[in-house]
Design a protein around this motif. Sequence first.
Motif, short mmCIF file in Angstrom:
data_model
loop_
_atom_site.label_atom_id
_atom_site.label_comp_id
_atom_site.label_asym_id
_atom_site.label_seq_id
_atom_site.Cartn_x
_atom_site.Cartn_y
_atom_site.Cartn_z
N MET A 199 0.83 -1.21 0.00
CA MET A 199 0.00 0.00 0.00
C MET A 199 0.87 1.26 0.00
SD MET A 199 -3.31 -0.88 2.42
CE MET A 199 -2.36 -1.28 3.90
N TYR A 200 1.95 1.23 0.78
CA TYR A 200 2.85 2.38 0.80
C TYR A 200 3.48 2.58 -0.58
CZ TYR A 200 2.54 1.55 5.87
OH TYR A 200 2.09 1.33 7.15
N SER A 201 3.78 1.47 -1.26
CA SER A 201 4.39 1.58 -2.59
C SER A 201 3.44 2.21 -3.60
CB SER A 201 4.82 0.19 -3.08
OG SER A 201 5.90 -0.31 -2.33
N TRP A 202 2.16 1.95 -3.46
CA TRP A 202 1.20 2.58 -4.39
C TRP A 202 1.18 4.10 -4.21
CZ3 TRP A 202 -1.54 1.14 -8.59
CH2 TRP A 202 -1.55 -0.21 -8.91
N ALA A 203 1.39 4.55 -2.97
CA ALA A 203 1.47 6.00 -2.74
C ALA A 203 2.78 6.55 -3.27
CB ALA A 203 1.33 6.29 -1.25
N GLU A 204 3.87 5.82 -3.03
CA GLU A 204 5.20 6.31 -3.38
C GLU A 204 5.50 6.22 -4.87
OE1 GLU A 204 9.87 5.37 -2.14
OE2 GLU A 204 8.24 4.10 -1.42
N GLU A 205 5.04 5.15 -5.53
CA GLU A 205 5.41 4.92 -6.92
C GLU A 205 4.37 5.42 -7.92
OE1 GLU A 205 8.32 3.97 -7.40
OE2 GLU A 205 8.82 3.23 -5.40
N VAL A 206 3.12 5.63 -7.48
CA VAL A 206 2.06 6.05 -8.39
C VAL A 206 1.45 7.38 -7.96
CG1 VAL A 206 -0.07 5.31 -9.54
CG2 VAL A 206 1.60 3.61 -8.81
N GLY A 207 1.62 7.76 -6.67
CA GLY A 207 1.08 9.02 -6.19
C GLY A 207 -0.39 8.94 -5.83
N THR A 208 -0.89 7.75 -5.50
CA THR A 208 -2.30 7.61 -5.16
C THR A 208 -2.58 8.03 -3.73
OG1 THR A 208 -1.78 5.28 -4.78
CG2 THR A 208 -2.93 5.81 -6.80
N ARG A 209 -3.81 8.52 -3.49
CA ARG A 209 -4.27 8.89 -2.17
C ARG A 209 -4.77 7.65 -1.43
NH1 ARG A 209 -6.23 12.68 -5.87
NH2 ARG A 209 -5.70 14.86 -5.46
N ARG A 210 -5.08 7.84 -0.14
CA ARG A 210 -5.60 6.72 0.66
C ARG A 210 -6.82 6.08 0.01
NH1 ARG A 210 -7.11 8.68 6.44
NH2 ARG A 210 -8.19 10.16 5.09
N ALA A 211 -7.82 6.91 -0.29
CA ALA A 211 -9.07 6.38 -0.84
C ALA A 211 -8.83 5.65 -2.16
CB ALA A 211 -10.08 7.51 -1.03
N GLU A 212 -7.88 6.16 -2.95
CA GLU A 212 -7.60 5.55 -4.24
C GLU A 212 -6.90 4.21 -4.08
OE1 GLU A 212 -7.13 10.04 -6.09
OE2 GLU A 212 -5.37 8.80 -5.76
N ILE A 213 -5.98 4.13 -3.12
CA ILE A 213 -5.30 2.85 -2.85
C ILE A 213 -6.32 1.80 -2.44
CG2 ILE A 213 -3.69 1.68 -1.29
CD1 ILE A 213 -2.17 4.36 -1.11
N LEU A 214 -7.21 2.18 -1.54
CA LEU A 214 -8.18 1.22 -1.01
C LEU A 214 -9.28 0.88 -2.00
CD1 LEU A 214 -8.40 2.64 2.63
CD2 LEU A 214 -7.04 0.72 1.79
N SER A 215 -9.40 1.67 -3.07
CA SER A 215 -10.43 1.38 -4.08
C SER A 215 -9.94 0.40 -5.14
CB SER A 215 -10.88 2.68 -4.76
OG SER A 215 -9.88 3.13 -5.69
N LEU A 216 -8.65 0.08 -5.14
CA LEU A 216 -8.09 -0.81 -6.15
C LEU A 216 -8.78 -2.18 -6.11
CD1 LEU A 216 -4.32 0.03 -5.69
CD2 LEU A 216 -5.63 0.38 -7.79
N ARG A 217 -9.19 -2.65 -7.28
CA ARG A 217 -9.88 -3.93 -7.36
C ARG A 217 -9.13 -4.88 -8.30
NH1 ARG A 217 -15.64 -1.82 -9.29
NH2 ARG A 217 -14.21 -0.89 -10.80
N LYS A 218 -9.30 -6.16 -8.05
CA LYS A 218 -8.61 -7.15 -8.87
C LYS A 218 -8.95 -7.00 -10.35
CE LYS A 218 -10.09 -10.74 -6.59
NZ LYS A 218 -10.29 -12.17 -6.27
N LYS A 219 -10.22 -6.78 -10.64
CA LYS A 219 -10.64 -6.73 -12.04
C LYS A 219 -10.10 -5.51 -12.78
CE LYS A 219 -15.10 -4.42 -11.29
NZ LYS A 219 -16.56 -4.54 -11.48
N ASP A 220 -9.62 -4.51 -12.05
CA ASP A 220 -9.09 -3.31 -12.70
C ASP A 220 -7.61 -3.44 -13.05
OD1 ASP A 220 -11.52 -1.96 -12.59
OD2 ASP A 220 -11.14 -1.23 -10.56
N LEU A 221 -6.94 -4.47 -12.52
CA LEU A 221 -5.53 -4.67 -12.83
C LEU A 221 -5.39 -5.30 -14.22
CD1 LEU A 221 -4.05 -6.14 -9.51
CD2 LEU A 221 -3.90 -3.79 -10.32
N PRO A 222 -4.32 -4.96 -14.94
CA PRO A 222 -4.05 -5.68 -16.19
C PRO A 222 -3.73 -7.14 -15.88
CG PRO A 222 -2.18 -4.31 -15.59
CD PRO A 222 -3.29 -3.95 -14.64
N LYS A 223 -4.00 -8.02 -16.83
CA LYS A 223 -3.76 -9.44 -16.60
C LYS A 223 -2.28 -9.70 -16.33
CE LYS A 223 -7.67 -10.97 -19.41
NZ LYS A 223 -8.10 -11.75 -20.60
N GLN A 224 -2.04 -10.62 -15.41
CA GLN A 224 -0.66 -10.90 -15.02
C GLN A 224 0.18 -11.36 -16.21
OE1 GLN A 224 -0.01 -14.22 -12.38
NE2 GLN A 224 1.59 -13.12 -11.27
#
Length: 457
Positions: A199-224
């Motif tokens: 979670m800290y990496s999402w803030a540090e590497e992408v610049g996301t806010r708390r609410a944005e980090i916690l809104s991340l969903r599996k289906k929104d990620l690109p396929k592995q």
Amino acid sequence: MKTDATCVIAGRSYNGLPTLVWAEGIDEAASDWLRHIVIRTGAALSSAYEYAKILRPFLRFCRVHGRPWDGVDDEFLVLWREKMRRTDGIDAKRINTVLIIVFAFYRWAEETGRLRFHVGIYDAELLPHYVQLRNFPITAEKIFSKGKRGRVITSWTTPLTMSVSQSSQGKRHTPNDHEAMRIHEVAADREFGERDTLMYSWAEEVGTRRAEILSLRKKDLPKQADVMRDNDGHVKWPIKVVRKGGATWTVLAPTDLVLATWDWIFLGRADMVERCRKSILGYQEPQEIFISSRTGMPLDEDSLTTLAKRDFAVANVEKASLHRLRAKYCVEQIQTLVDSLFEGGLKVGATSSWVETILTIVAERMGHMSPMSLRPYLNQVLDRKIRTAEASLAQSMKSSIRILNNRRKILRRTVDLNLHLRDIAESIDRGDAKKTSQLIRQLQVEVDEFNGLPEMA
């Protein structure tokens, strides 16, 4: 207290709306306002909870002093302000936040007719003649701000806020690389550390806010499988997140971070889900990536804040928070663009400045409405670049400084010599042989010293 699924407004069920309740029942005015800011203005539930935490102590203060909520005036608000300052020891910045939120509640009450000519949110020329000269119990002052496309927006706020001295501003610290590494190390050593450091990496590497980090969903990620094809790791993957307030926008995540997130989903998160299925009757796995180890449901913002505060404190990174990792990302983005500008890789439009170009690009990447709000970060980057440039030039300048110093000595000696010759000439003109002899001898001594010769006997 929070509403459950039986709370239906305009045909829609609202679960989790904050509601203020006293011994005698629901506080209708306060609870209506909290529902209003969620349903009508689109504020996040977390914001409504924060407003409820502010409003409840204030209304309790009213009840202790026998003051009905609709009988509050400026004098009473000042009494509340001083209680926070002197008795509770709350700092001026937080007090101002509390006053602004309480004022927002009273402004809403005035605008919805619960109060009538009680809060001074009117232009004098628009008031009926019988209230034009009236002193409103709760005063207000008009403020102006710029919205999208430069449109000027007018609003009202309380004039009772406290001044914040310059010495108490600008104390927030942006972690450097070494400090960020310590934070990650501390988090990784704890139970569920894989989740927390990610979670800290999402803030540090992408610049996301708390609410944005916690809104991340599996289906929104690109396929592995698609991500693993990026052998060089240079691809930035567009991923949708939900902003505070419900709006969506797209962030760009690096390959390594996306792969690490998939690893967490398949390993640590999968273990959490399995334990919850065995221990919680009827448990249904959510789509959100970051979940509670205890309930298996999505983490809330308060939990993330608590985790970050703990790890920042143990890592001895003071005056910083999770949001400052987002600031670190912002500084690094600006640094990259500044370097690109100086190297000729960043093109600036004919009708815009390089400052505007850089700030606009970073604002778009971070979801900032106002590019100029990022100006302090640009100043920080430029200051650092200047210091670096000065350090790199220092060594090469030493030689020049030595040469200039030597040249200065020679010039000074030349001037002194000319002055001596002038004195000798004047002494000869006066016919003073003794003085002339002394001046010539003195000149000889200084010339020998300059040439490195021992003094004549």
